[in-house]
Design an enzyme around this catalytic site. Structure first.
Site, short mmCIF file in Angstrom:
data_model
loop_
_atom_site.label_atom_id
_atom_site.label_comp_id
_atom_site.label_asym_id
_atom_site.label_seq_id
_atom_site.Cartn_x
_atom_site.Cartn_y
_atom_site.Cartn_z
N HIS A 1 0.82 -1.07 0.12
CA HIS A 1 0.15 -0.02 0.02
C HIS A 1 0.77 1.26 -0.05
O HIS A 1 0.65 2.20 -0.66
CB HIS A 1 -0.84 -0.07 1.32
CG HIS A 1 -2.30 -0.66 1.25
ND1 HIS A 1 -2.22 -1.94 0.57
CD2 HIS A 1 -3.66 -0.42 1.38
CE1 HIS A 1 -3.63 -2.39 0.51
NE2 HIS A 1 -4.26 -1.63 0.97
N HIS B 1 0.82 -1.95 9.41
CA HIS B 1 2.15 -2.37 9.11
C HIS B 1 3.20 -1.88 10.06
O HIS B 1 2.97 -0.91 10.90
CB HIS B 1 2.60 -1.80 7.55
CG HIS B 1 2.01 -2.59 6.72
ND1 HIS B 1 2.42 -3.96 6.20
CD2 HIS B 1 1.02 -2.22 5.66
CE1 HIS B 1 1.58 -4.27 5.20
NE2 HIS B 1 0.83 -3.29 4.90
#
Length: 260
Positions: free
Chosen positions: A155, A215
């Site tokens: 992403h 993340h």
């Protein structure tokens, strides 16, 4: 039509500011670092965007490269044709889409490979599942288990890279006189330009959400660095050379300087 022209003019003025184009790419590093710190310190409360099921993530980010190409391809053809309508020139400029797609594909596939070779399959209790057939994330997840590996943020990469790619390719609007175009092409070009700026806003917002909600810090930072490298090595290193797709035209052809 007049309202479209006003919006386009305001956006063009913004992108004509040298500091905006010069510093904008590096803002992704700042967002990634600050966002990661906020996430680790748990300063940001959970919101609608902290869920991966939010509408922008599902309908835009998951297919972000498709949205980027869908809007940018016709814009590139229309804007570049306003400078030079030769088939060879337009074909050369279209190669920038091919190159960018290759960068996207190679990087994302590399991320998947790294996650596979560094990971292991775990059960719901995070106990390692000791089955030889579970050698990849895809196989592990299909079996209903959980894969844990070094997950470089795709992403962070795709959102930063797509934004920088669009930023470079919309540059012709800064020197294009749209009033010289006929009605329909002028309207279509203006709508595409506005849409591309809107999609950049969405990409930056979702990049920010990724930074503060998802993340590990190193995963996001590495994904962001890969995006910056992909952009820099093409538009700042390769595309300034003769044997390349070339930079987007930003002046009238009569004012263009020939390659050395």
């Amino acid at each position: 039509m007049a309202s479209l022209d006003v919006i386009v003019d305001k956006l063009v003025v913004l992108w004509r500011i040298p500091a905006v184009r010069q510093k904008f790419p590096w803002s992704f590093l700042l967002i990634s670092v600050v966002g990661s710190v906020l996430k680790e310190l748990e300063f940001v409360p959970q919101t609608y965007f902290s869920s991966s099921k939010n509408a922008l993530n599902v309908y835009f980010v998951k297919v972000s490269w498709g949205w980027t190409l869908l809007l940018l391809t016709p814009f590139l053809l229309l804007s570049n044709a306003s400078f030079n309508r030769s088939v060879s020139f337009l074909a050369r400029r279209l190669l920038s889409l091919v190159v960018a797609t290759a960068v996207w594909y190679v990087c994302t596939e590399t991320f998947f490979y790294i996650e596979d070779v560094t990971g292991s399959c775990y059960g719901n209790s995070l106990v390692k599942v000791d089955y030889k057939e579970f050698t990849s994330k895809a196989v592990c997840r299909r079996a209903g288990f959980h894969w844990v590996g070094y997950d470089i943020s795709g992403h962070s990469f795709i959102l930063a890279y797509s934004t920088l790619f669009i930023m470079e390719e919309i540059a012709p609007m800064s020197s294009l006189n749209t009033t010289s175009l006929s009605g329909l092409p002028r309207k279509v070009l203006s709508l595409l330009y506005i849409a591309l700026n809107l999609i950049m806003i969405i990409w930056v917002w979702m990049f920010t959400c990724t930074s503060v909600y998802f993340h590990d810090p190193s995963h996001k930072l590495l994904g962001t660095i890969c995006a910056l490298l992909g952009w820099y090595l093409t538009y700042r290193v390769w595309y300034v050379k003769p044997m390349s797709p070339g930079l987007p035209p930003q002046r009238h052809p009569k004012e263009q300087k020939p390659h050395a």
